[in-house]
Structure formats: C-alpha cells, structure tokens
Design a protein around this motif. Structure first.
Motif, mmCIF file in Angstrom:
data_model
loop_
_atom_site.group_PDB
_atom_site.id
_atom_site.type_symbol
_atom_site.label_atom_id
_atom_site.label_comp_id
_atom_site.label_asym_id
_atom_site.label_seq_id
_atom_site.Cartn_x
_atom_site.Cartn_y
_atom_site.Cartn_z
ATOM 1 N N ALA A 46 -37.512 19.537 5.708
ATOM 2 C CA ALA A 46 -37.059 18.769 4.715
ATOM 3 C C ALA A 46 -38.267 17.555 4.262
ATOM 4 O O ALA A 46 -38.959 17.180 5.385
ATOM 5 N N GLY A 87 -38.038 3.991 11.804
ATOM 6 C CA GLY A 87 -36.878 4.669 12.108
ATOM 7 C C GLY A 87 -36.338 4.571 13.521
ATOM 8 O O GLY A 87 -35.598 5.543 13.967
ATOM 9 N N SER A 88 -36.822 3.704 14.432
ATOM 10 C CA SER A 88 -36.223 3.625 15.735
ATOM 11 C C SER A 88 -35.141 2.811 15.772
ATOM 12 O O SER A 88 -34.503 2.653 17.095
ATOM 13 N N ILE A 99 -28.893 6.422 18.547
ATOM 14 C CA ILE A 99 -29.804 7.532 18.468
ATOM 15 C C ILE A 99 -29.486 8.446 19.837
ATOM 16 O O ILE A 99 -29.244 9.604 19.273
ATOM 17 N N THR A 141 -34.514 1.775 9.795
ATOM 18 C CA THR A 141 -33.719 3.021 9.696
ATOM 19 C C THR A 141 -34.638 4.190 8.777
ATOM 20 O O THR A 141 -34.051 5.250 8.377
ATOM 21 N N ARG A 142 -35.894 3.620 8.693
ATOM 22 C CA ARG A 142 -36.779 4.561 7.950
ATOM 23 C C ARG A 142 -36.014 5.053 6.226
ATOM 24 O O ARG A 142 -35.918 6.037 6.049
ATOM 25 N N ALA A 143 -35.842 3.937 5.925
ATOM 26 C CA ALA A 143 -34.782 4.094 4.462
ATOM 27 C C ALA A 143 -35.771 4.500 3.269
ATOM 28 O O ALA A 143 -37.033 4.704 3.542
ATOM 29 N N LYS A 158 -38.161 14.369 3.638
ATOM 30 C CA LYS A 158 -37.818 13.083 4.619
ATOM 31 C C LYS A 158 -36.874 13.312 5.509
ATOM 32 O O LYS A 158 -35.839 14.142 5.351
ATOM 33 N N SER A 159 -36.723 12.493 6.517
ATOM 34 C CA SER A 159 -35.768 12.681 7.574
ATOM 35 C C SER A 159 -35.767 11.299 8.212
ATOM 36 O O SER A 159 -36.770 10.393 8.531
ATOM 37 N N SER A 160 -34.399 10.597 8.795
ATOM 38 C CA SER A 160 -34.428 9.610 9.553
ATOM 39 C C SER A 160 -33.690 9.954 10.829
ATOM 40 O O SER A 160 -32.874 9.199 11.439
ATOM 41 N N ALA A 161 -33.866 11.263 11.228
ATOM 42 C CA ALA A 161 -33.135 11.910 12.246
ATOM 43 C C ALA A 161 -33.869 11.544 13.711
ATOM 44 O O ALA A 161 -34.359 12.467 14.261
ATOM 45 N N GLY A 162 -33.851 10.280 14.165
ATOM 46 C CA GLY A 162 -34.350 9.824 15.348
ATOM 47 C C GLY A 162 -35.943 9.591 15.236
ATOM 48 O O GLY A 162 -36.359 9.213 14.187
ATOM 49 N N TYR A 163 -36.500 9.594 16.601
ATOM 50 C CA TYR A 163 -37.890 8.901 16.670
ATOM 51 C C TYR A 163 -38.929 10.212 15.817
ATOM 52 O O TYR A 163 -38.578 11.088 15.876
ATOM 53 N N ASP A 164 -39.813 9.659 15.217
ATOM 54 C CA ASP A 164 -40.839 10.333 14.454
ATOM 55 C C ASP A 164 -41.879 11.090 15.178
ATOM 56 O O ASP A 164 -43.020 10.783 15.508
ATOM 57 N N THR A 205 -29.881 13.738 8.530
ATOM 58 C CA THR A 205 -30.109 12.502 8.060
ATOM 59 C C THR A 205 -31.294 12.244 7.163
ATOM 60 O O THR A 205 -32.351 12.224 7.770
ATOM 61 N N GLY A 206 -31.183 12.025 5.847
ATOM 62 C CA GLY A 206 -32.527 12.010 5.012
ATOM 63 C C GLY A 206 -32.991 10.599 4.963
ATOM 64 O O GLY A 206 -34.026 10.366 4.816
ATOM 65 N N GLU A 207 -31.974 9.675 5.230
ATOM 66 C CA GLU A 207 -32.500 8.201 4.883
ATOM 67 C C GLU A 207 -31.397 7.244 5.653
ATOM 68 O O GLU A 207 -31.888 6.193 5.649
ATOM 69 N N HIS A 208 -30.303 7.469 6.049
ATOM 70 C CA HIS A 208 -29.035 6.638 6.477
ATOM 71 C C HIS A 208 -29.504 6.312 7.858
ATOM 72 O O HIS A 208 -29.164 5.285 8.299
ATOM 73 N N GLY A 209 -30.254 7.373 8.767
ATOM 74 C CA GLY A 209 -30.550 7.215 10.156
ATOM 75 C C GLY A 209 -29.322 7.579 11.030
ATOM 76 O O GLY A 209 -28.313 8.125 10.421
ATOM 77 N N VAL A 210 -29.614 7.662 12.202
ATOM 78 C CA VAL A 210 -28.614 8.322 13.254
ATOM 79 C C VAL A 210 -27.241 7.268 13.790
ATOM 80 O O VAL A 210 -26.271 7.536 13.273
#
Lengths: 469, 469
Positions: A192, B207-208, B466, B156-158, A194-200, B423-428
């Motif tokens: 994808a 994003g952490s 997370i 949140t890596r928005a 973009k992603s906000s699913a955890g640490y990068d 999650t693309g942008e909202h976070g975990v």
C-alpha cells in the motif's frame, strides 16, 4: 598504497568448525582465495583493503538465512555486499568474517505496473531495472551515478541527481524483506502507498548499511516516464551566483527533475574526460520533466532566474542524444576528476545543508580548497543542498591525507553548524563515524546504539560501522 | 453507553509519593478532578472512557522531562495528548497513569521560508499553522480533516485528502525533538532535505503513537502555495466506475492534489449536513494544483478519463468560495455520516490497498454493508488506495457492535490479502492491535517489540498500544 591511512582492522578469531560448515554448505561458492577476499575487502573509499576471511556467493534467501544463523551462532562478522560502489568503507571487513556477495540474487521478481511498484532481489542493478522497465512506460528514478545495486542503494539511503524531484531511497522504498541477525525472514510492509500500522520497520532498515539486517527483497516505487523531457546548461561567473539561482528555483517550487552544480575545475575535468567543450566556469545543468507545456513553463521560469543571477549561455539539449551526452558527462565527473591527477587517491565529502545555507557553505569550501596543496573539484545535487568535494591526493603522502581530512572536517563542521548533515547520500561507513556524535548528540547516538543492540545482540552484522558497539 | 465494548482496562497501582511529587511540581496544572480525567480518557473512537489517574498540563520541554523521569522511576504509564481527535483509542488510559496534555505547548518556533520548513511545538494545530503561514506564500499540506495537533499527526503518521500529491507525515516530517522514557531530550535530525547519517530516528518516532518517546518539537516541510487551484466533482453510476477512473488517473501519473471518493450514502449525508444539492450517486471530488496551464492540462486529462468510465456532470468549482464549500462538505462527511443516525456510536475502518486492488476491495465492502442492519457510508482518499467505512451503530446494541466488528474484520482481511494494510492513516491504538500480527507476521512483530523494549524498558510510554508488551 595509502598504507598511512589507519585501517581500523581488528579481526575476530574464526572457529575452524565454522569454516568447515560454511565450506560444506557452499562448496566452491565459499571462497578463501586471497584475490577474491581482497576484491571484496575494498570499495570506492580511500581506505586500504580489509579482506574478510571468506566470501560466500549467495543465491537465495534460504542461503542468506543459513549464513546469518551460522554467523550468529559463532559470533562471526557478516557483511552484505552488492556492487561494491560505496564510498565510505561500508563493505570493508574491518573485523574480518564473511562477506556475503549478493550479486547472483539479481532477479526482478515482479513489475506491478498498475501499482507503480517493482519487487527485486538485492543484487539487481539500477540500470538493469530500468532496462527491464523499458516497455512499461515506467522508470525507477533514483540515480546515484554509479550502477549500484538496489540492495546497496537501500542500505545506504542513496539518492543522486534527481532526488530533488523524486526523493531518495527513503521515500521510494515501499517494502523490504530482510533476514535478521538470527536468521528470521521479515517483510517490513505490504505494498500500500501508505500505512500507519505500527513502527516503520522499512525506514529502520533503509540506511542501516547492513548493520541491522540483510536485505533480500526490495519493493520500490516506479514513475510514469515523463511525456516530455528537456535539459539545459548555463554558465555563471561565480559559484555564488550559480548556487543562488538554485536556491531561488527551489524556493519558488519549480519542480525541476535535476539541478546539478559543477565548479570550473569539474567542468575542466569533464571536458577532458568526455571530450566536451563546455565553458569552464561554474555551471548548472538542469533537467525538466512533465508535459510539453509544463516543461516549457518550468524552463522559462528557470531561464529568467538564471538571467537575474548573471547566468550566460543558457543552452538547450532537447534531443535525447544531447541530453544523454550531457548527463553521462555529469555522471562521469567523479572519474573525470580522479583523472585530473593520474594514480591519485580520491577522497570525497558529502555534506547536505538547508538550502538557505548552501551558498555560504559551498563558498567556504572553495576558499579552503583554494589554499590546498592538491587538486580538487566541487560538484553536487544542489537542489537538495547536497554537494561533494573531491580531493585528489598523492597516495603515498601522509601529509596530503591529513590536510584533506582537516578540510573535510571543516566542511562537515560548517554543515553541522548550519543544521545540516555530514552525509547527504553516501552513508556513514567507516569514514563518517567520527562525526555522528557531533551531528546527533550523545543521547541520539545512545538510542541508535540501543536499536543496534536490540536487532543484532551478538554484533555480527557489519560490525564497527555507523556506530561503535 | 457502549459499555458492552471490552474496555481492556488494567490500571496499575500509583504510589502515593509519585502523586505527591507530581502535585508539588505542577500545582493546579496537575488535575485529578473526575471531569478532567474523563475528558482525557476518551478520543473519537467507539471505546468507553478510560480515565487516567491524573492529567498534567505541560508548558515546556523541561516539564515533559520532569514527568517522564518521574513516571519512569515509579513505573507509571504516561500518555501524551494533543487534540484528542484520534479514532482508535490511542490516548485512552488503558493502564491508568498520567495523561500529559500538550495543548499549551502551541508555539510556532520558527518559519524558515527559504528552506521550506517550519518548527513547531506539538500542540500547534494544523489550521493554526496554516493561518500563521498565510503571508509567506507557503502552506503545510497534510490535512486529515480534523483540526488535529501537529504532534498527534506525527505520532499517528497521519495523512488525509492531499497525501496523493504531497505524501503523509512520513514524508513531511524533517526532524523531531523527542523526550525519551528516561527523560533525555533527543533531536532526531537536522534540517537538511536528505541525510544518510545513521539510523532514521525521525521515521522511528513518526507513527509510534507515543509509545517510544514524547514529541516536543516537530520540523515539517512546507510548500509554495500553488499558483492556480481548481476543483471539480463528477458523478458515476457505479462505485466500480468511480474507483476505476481514479486508478487510471494515478497510473497515468497525473499529479492530482486531491481525489476523494464518496458513495451515494455519503453524498446524501453531506447534502443533509451541509445543505448541498449534489446528485446522490457515487462521486469523485478532484483538486488540481499547479500553474494555470498545468491545472488546465490535468483537469482535461481527468475529465477525459472520467468520461471513459461513464462519469457525468463534471462540474467545476473555480472560485475559492465554491472550492471551500466543497471541501468543507467533504471534511464534514464524518460528522454528516454520524448524523444519519442521531445518538449513534460510530465505528470506522481505514484499510489501504495497492491501487490495482482498490475496486474489488471497495466493492466487496459495499456488498458486506448492503446486508448490514445499520446505516453506513464509504468514503476515502482513493488516490492512495485508502478508504473508510463508517458504521453508525446503536450504542446499546451488543449485536450491532459484533456485527460491525465482523464486517471490519472481513474488510481488513481482504486488504491484507491484497498486500494492503489494516490502517492507512488512523493508526493502531487499541482497535487495530488485533490485526498487526496477521498483517506483519510474528517475526516482524518481534522486531517491533524489541524496538519498544529498547526505547522504553520500563513500559511507561502509552503502554498497551500498538503491540502487547
């Protein structure tokens, strides 16, 4: 040759049983021949050769896993090796051990044109990838000059001439598959955008120079080939004029694809090397990507800005063959510079500063170099605030090396004072380690060290690079 | 209300001496009042309130350091809090402890127009920043809809409506200053546009979600305001047609600034809420940034693509007031949707998939929702492959919650199967934790956990978010 440069070698003892198991698994693809070890104990840096104890030629992720597990069990250093084009001693076996040659892992695993991504093995070279993409209407823009491997470019967070438009490997790696120190295979992300699913985790490994894991697959972003491309060069009477033209271009948000600076000495070197007749003054080379109208618009704005800064001879290279000649000359500037002093030892700097501080930093570097006892050139990806100084040294002269290091330090210190960095794109390797604490501070280095300890508790992955254990 | 949703609360014991030292230091800026604690124990997620033991209103980095050290000494949870607009339970005090309200740290520290950066405290709101930039000709593009804090958006890596053109917080944070769990103050990078100087600590913290450190300063990238902006909407007879038009647009590399999808139900909600008269079919809203010619070119290409996919009523909003009405309607789509069922509990999904898989994923979600016993809307930042489902639930109904969770799971599983993300942008936060292992695999989660253990060995920073300890 260059034996006066401290080699920082501290080889670890390699248990005999370790070598036996390695030979047993890899046969002739595990080499202990002096020539092979020496070939893999150098890169394009000024350091003396630091050969590993053995070189393994891996052909699959499973083989990488095997080597990682074995090295981890016996505490043997493991150094991934791509094209060997790094400039700061990244792949030198400072503590001995195994160099893992990944050149045979050079398959393009998929080109997902619809998603603008490609997934490749780490040994794929960037020209090979663009060759493969030729019929898709897409391209991979990151272009560090050398025909580096995609794995190596990821590991050094490389960029190059058109990062000003397309970003660096930081922005263009979508996902990685990595073998950890203890031989687990981890995919850092999906595909994808973009992603906000955890640490990068992707960004943790991009730029980690083989010290946190071994990259075995890379998914990169691709871009549609621009409908129109044009290039132009422009001479300036002073270095300051040229740089200020770039600053204005960036600040106005003109989406130039490339904007490269060459000082008069670089132009002279390029002329000699590539049989060109460019006027030997500070010079900017531009490339514009877009629609035909967009390209024309961009070029007009830049031409006007160049004029305001005393630019002369704004010259177009509309035909692909003219553009290619121009850019291949630029790409050969490193080798052209080295040939200014046959047999020399070349040392490069790689600072990057906020664009508003670029002119003063380049000017101060030029003043330092004017007093130096060896020839030098300045060139750079100035749209990013990144410039390189190449210093051509007598390989036998300890004095010239020390003089060049002193200049290097002054250039770096000024960059750090300007809130910039000691390395914009070459990476840390061995040569820039001395500056990291100054740049980041003790506490940031402590965090980086804790990350290294967490990911590589036995310190087997390219040990002694980036930060001391 | 929504008491049937598992609260996952497991408060830790707070030593009396800890509270005494906190009260002594902060006086009236340390609140234990029930109303204040409850206000800080919720966000925009469907979770029930999970109040902290105390709320501290910090005014400086030194105060953040004091609280971090104290919490670390006593093992007390510490949760940074910005605007409270997160959607997945990020700021809820699941294990009790201290919520650190950073709203008073809302100064814009510098605007470096020449370098296209601004440095702000974490409590600065995105509209406030753009207000401040008004006279500079620059803007900060990241726009998640809510008037979130820059610190929270970083955590949140928005992203939001114009990430398709300008990227997300991942690409637009240049540098951070972070307070670590043990109270050290770390700056992650300088302000150069690129750097290869060691591990990418900036991206480690982006994003952490407050679990690795507390952000006290953020340097972001700015962009010149586009010379020309135009916007357009277009109706489609089916959801599939609309999404395929977007896929073609992205694959052709048209640099649209925004392309937003609304399903017929979303359009109806927006019409009701914003007193508009949009045709209630699947709809795309576009925005184009560039030179006047560039904007016209982009729009012509997109209009042609829309036509090919049966798009109708391509309608322009050239005047700023028309554009603003259109985009503020889009921004209010969340609240408009919620008002489709007054008093409802809203649950949102946030999957993001490779663009080639977008149509099938949106269609399958629509099929699931067509059978649901509650109203719902679908909308999204489709240029990134990111879409949201809003499900409007009876807050008293455990059955509806379970039904919505089952649909959520199906939507997420399909996204993961398509190599996308939960999650693309909202976070975990709390709500997406259940999917992380499925998305990343055990070994990747183990790496993330080792990073958490390295950076926060006493597990005080937003614990239980997370990844499980």
């Amino acid at each position: 040759m260059n034996a006066h440069i401290e080699s920082i070698q501290a080889p670890r003892a390699i248990p005999a049983v370790f070598m036996e198991r390695l030979r047993e698994r890899f046969g002739s693809r595990c080499s202990e021949a002096a020539a092979v070890r020496e070939h893999h104990g150098r890169d394009e840096s000024p350091y003396p050769v630091m050969p590993p104890d053995a070189v393994v030629f891996a052909e699959s992720t499973e083989e990488v896993v095997f080597v990682a597990r074995l090295c981890n069990e016996f505490g043997v250093p493991l150094i991934p090796y791509g094209a060997g084009s790094s400039l700061e001693g990244h792949v030198l076996a400072a503590q001995g051990g195994v160099v893992l040659n990944l050149q045979a892992m050079n398959r393009i695993l998929s080109v997902d044109a619809g998603d603008l991504t490609a997934t490749v093995q780490p040994g794929v070279l960037r020209r090979q990838l663009n060759e493969e993409l030729r019929d898709t209407g897409l391209f991979f823009p990151i272009d560090p000059g050398a025909d580096a491997s995609i794995g190596g470019m990821t590991a050094t967070r490389a960029s190059g001439t058109n990062a000003v438009r397309y970003g660096t490997m930081r922005e263009n790696v979508v996902s990685l598959t990595v073998v950890t120190a203890d031989g687990r295979v981890v995919r850092t992300a999906g595909r994808a955008r973009k992603s906000s699913a955890g640490y990068d985790l992707t960004r943790v490994f991009v730029g980690s120079e083989g010290t946190l894991g071994i990259i075995v697959e890379v998914t990169v972003r691709l871009y549609p080939l621009p409908e129109a491309v044009s290039a132009a060069i422009c001479n300036f009477s002073t270095l300051d004029d040229a740089v200020r033209c770039v600053i204005d271009t960036v600040q106005m948000g003109v989406p130039v694809a490339r904007v490269e600076f060459l000082d008069a000495a670089s132009v002279r070197a390029v002329n000699q090397h590539s049989k060109l007749t460019l006027r030997e003054t500070p010079l900017l080379a531009f490339e514009f990507h877009g629609s035909p109208e967009g390209v024309r618009e961009q070029a007009e704005i830049v031409q006007e800005l160049a004029r305001e800064h005393g630019g002369e001879n704004f010259e177009w290279a509309e035909r692909p063959e003219d553009r290619n000649r121009l850019w291949s000359a630029r790409h050969n500037a490193y080798f052209a510079s080295v040939q200014l002093r046959p047999g020399c030892l070349a040392s490069t700097t790689d600072v990057c500063v906020p664009i508003s501080r670029l002119a003063e930093n380049v000017t101060a570097a030029a003043e330092d170099l004017a007093k130096a006892s060896f020839p030098s050139t300045i060139l750079g990806h100035v749209g990013d605030g990144n410039f390189h100084v190449l210093m051509m040294l007598d390989p036998e002269s300890k004095e010239e090396w020390e003089e060049s290091e002193a200049i290097n330090h002054r250039i770096v210190r000024r960059a750090i004072d300007a809130d910039g960095t000691c390395t914009g794109e070459h990476g840390v390797g061995l040569h820039k380690m001395q500056f990291l604490t100054e740049e980041h501070g003790e506490d940031a280095i402590a965090l980086m060290r804790s990350l290294k300890h967490a990911f590589d508790p036995n310190n087997i992955l390219n040990p002694g690079k980036i930060i001391a254990w």
